[in-house]
Design an enzyme around this catalytic site. Sequence first.
Site, PDB file in Angstrom:
ATOM      1  N   HIS A 214     -15.420   4.602 -12.342  1.00 41.56           N
ATOM      2  CA  HIS A 214     -15.677   4.895 -10.929  1.00 41.56           C
ATOM      3  C   HIS A 214     -16.420   6.210 -10.699  1.00 41.56           C
ATOM      4  O   HIS A 214     -16.783   6.525  -9.580  1.00 41.56           O
ATOM      5  CB  HIS A 214     -14.380   4.910 -10.123  1.00 41.56           C
ATOM      6  CG  HIS A 214     -13.554   6.152 -10.363  1.00 41.56           C
ATOM      7  ND1 HIS A 214     -12.786   6.308 -11.481  1.00 41.56           N
ATOM      8  CD2 HIS A 214     -13.412   7.284  -9.641  1.00 41.56           C
ATOM      9  CE1 HIS A 214     -12.182   7.487 -11.424  1.00 41.56           C
ATOM     10  NE2 HIS A 214     -12.555   8.111 -10.327  1.00 41.56           N
TER      11      HIS A 214
HETATM   12  C1  UD1 Z   1     -11.892   9.496  -5.349  1.00 38.53           C
HETATM   13  C2  UD1 Z   1     -11.836  10.922  -5.890  1.00 38.53           C
HETATM   14  C3  UD1 Z   1     -11.765  10.882  -7.416  1.00 38.53           C
HETATM   15  C4  UD1 Z   1     -10.612  10.002  -7.873  1.00 38.53           C
HETATM   16  C5  UD1 Z   1     -10.778   8.624  -7.259  1.00 38.53           C
HETATM   17  C6  UD1 Z   1      -9.678   7.687  -7.647  1.00 38.53           C
HETATM   18  C7  UD1 Z   1     -13.067  12.645  -4.625  1.00 38.53           C
HETATM   19  C8  UD1 Z   1     -14.287  13.479  -4.601  1.00 38.53           C
HETATM   20  N1  UD1 Z   1     -13.042  11.684  -5.561  1.00 38.53           N
HETATM   21  O1  UD1 Z   1     -13.123   8.931  -5.809  1.00 38.53           O
HETATM   22  O2  UD1 Z   1     -11.561  12.182  -7.898  1.00 38.53           O
HETATM   23  O3  UD1 Z   1     -10.635   9.918  -9.273  1.00 38.53           O
HETATM   24  O4  UD1 Z   1     -10.786   8.769  -5.823  1.00 38.53           O
HETATM   25  O5  UD1 Z   1     -10.023   6.364  -7.312  1.00 38.53           O
HETATM   26  O6  UD1 Z   1     -12.174  12.856  -3.847  1.00 38.53           O
HETATM   27  N2  UD1 Z   1     -13.881   2.628  -0.991  1.00 38.53           N
HETATM   28  C9  UD1 Z   1     -13.457   1.433  -0.470  1.00 38.53           C
HETATM   29  N3  UD1 Z   1     -12.142   1.343  -0.156  1.00 38.53           N
HETATM   30  C10 UD1 Z   1     -11.251   2.349  -0.318  1.00 38.53           C
HETATM   31  C11 UD1 Z   1     -11.725   3.562  -0.862  1.00 38.53           C
HETATM   32  C12 UD1 Z   1     -13.035   3.680  -1.193  1.00 38.53           C
HETATM   33  O7  UD1 Z   1     -14.215   0.500  -0.306  1.00 38.53           O
HETATM   34  O8  UD1 Z   1     -10.062   2.178  -0.018  1.00 38.53           O
HETATM   35  C13 UD1 Z   1     -15.317   2.754  -1.379  1.00 38.53           C
HETATM   36  C14 UD1 Z   1     -16.171   3.315  -0.279  1.00 38.53           C
HETATM   37  O9  UD1 Z   1     -17.410   2.683  -0.343  1.00 38.53           O
HETATM   38  C15 UD1 Z   1     -16.340   4.762  -0.644  1.00 38.53           C
HETATM   39  C16 UD1 Z   1     -16.292   4.719  -2.162  1.00 38.53           C
HETATM   40  O10 UD1 Z   1     -15.406   3.637  -2.472  1.00 38.53           O
HETATM   41  O11 UD1 Z   1     -17.516   5.299  -0.156  1.00 38.53           O
HETATM   42  C17 UD1 Z   1     -15.821   5.967  -2.802  1.00 38.53           C
HETATM   43  O12 UD1 Z   1     -14.562   6.383  -2.252  1.00 38.53           O
HETATM   44  P1  UD1 Z   1     -14.198   7.957  -2.242  1.00 38.53           P
HETATM   45  O13 UD1 Z   1     -12.801   8.119  -1.745  1.00 38.53           O
HETATM   46  O14 UD1 Z   1     -15.248   8.715  -1.575  1.00 38.53           O
HETATM   47  O15 UD1 Z   1     -14.294   8.367  -3.763  1.00 38.53           O
HETATM   48  P2  UD1 Z   1     -13.758   7.677  -5.098  1.00 38.53           P
HETATM   49  O16 UD1 Z   1     -14.942   7.276  -5.896  1.00 38.53           O
HETATM   50  O17 UD1 Z   1     -12.721   6.645  -4.840  1.00 38.53           O
END
Ligand code: UD1
Length: 390
Positions: A214
Amino acid sequence: MHMIVKIALIVGARPNFMKAAPIMKRLRELKEHFSPLLIHTGQHYDDVMSKVFFDDLNMPKPDVYLGIGSGSHAEQTGRIMLELEKTFLKEKPDIVIVLGDINSTMAGALAAAKLCIPVAHVEAGLRSFDRSMPEEINRMVTDSISNYLFTTCEEANQNLLHEGHPEERIFFVGNVMIDSLYSVKKISGSSKIVEQLGLTDTDTVKPYGVLTLHRPSNVDNKKALTDIFEALAVVAKSLPIIFPVHPRTRKQIQTFGLEHYCNMVSNHDHKTSTTRAEFPGRLTCINPLGIVDFFKLTSGARLVMTDSGGITEETTVLKVPCLTMRDNTERSITVTEGTNVLVGNDPQRIIDGARKQLSRDFSAIQSPRHWDGKASERIVDVLLKIKNEL
Ligand code: UD1
């Protein structure tokens, strides 16, 4: 009569939930001392990314849910800060606890520190020394404004001392993620995920690997993701690879047109499940798993391939070989004392690393010090000692 300390515990994303659960449980047992308030920022919001963890970990529903959702780093961090400031002003916690290194961690620490509320950081002092990683910035900022620094290993203590933090603010309590691992271990026998995925042959479990990806540096870059998939397609010729796909990664697989590396399988429906062995050379992609199923799957795996940090800690305790597709780690103890090796995203290094790791036996290694399921007890003991400072 003694004072009851009001503690705001901030969670936002998957790894936070695992770290918060044992602390929350312990705080609730000490009602005469603590009144915990669980605040969920909503950084992760899908049921498979959030609700299932609360259910699996038997965590109470959050007292406050901010519903922030996704966004750019500044947007997400800013929105969390705005909402947390309002919540802190209303709830007036005596101390705020933040966990790990996600955007919710840094936003929580900043919002609290600006209101002069003491901040405790669980998992302080880890450093990858790679500032291109968003989590590294979050770690550095959070530690620099935290009053109480709870660490998982000696290296973290040293990093904090080098940065000038006074020794009396650093508390080596161990790894709270491992507390969750031990409590989930007790119930993971009920998981049927291995059977559901067709990984058993009569009563024996076939060898398989588990993959998670991820990190933006791997999944937001077409070449990097293609290279990783090319290499893993080679590994998957002889070892079925189960790949619970993070929503970010799923989106990028579609954007870059990489679906041909994947065999999509539903892990929620027995009838459509199919054995990976029927599709050699392809990754068996499933929806993200809850912690009980994930623990069951990784503990029985021959090899775990990942770019996560927390998973490298879990495989170290489980004594399962782990291959990390990153060039650095903030958790070097998983390499020096654990089962982890770093291979970056170069295809040949991944293939060679997988081969080497599959031939290694880690059954004799010991878990690092204080990774024993008692970290949350140590954290709460410290909180009891510092009560009078709050
Ligand atoms: C976040 C953390 C990372 C952690 C990871 C665990 C930061 C900078 N990163 O990364 O350190 O290892 O969580 O998973 O805080 N999305 C969904 N549904 C959700 C959540 C996310 O569809 O419930 C998608 C969205 O398109 C979003 C993308 O995933 O833009 C990334 O989510 P985000 O919370 O920004 O970062 P992670 O990559 O999950």
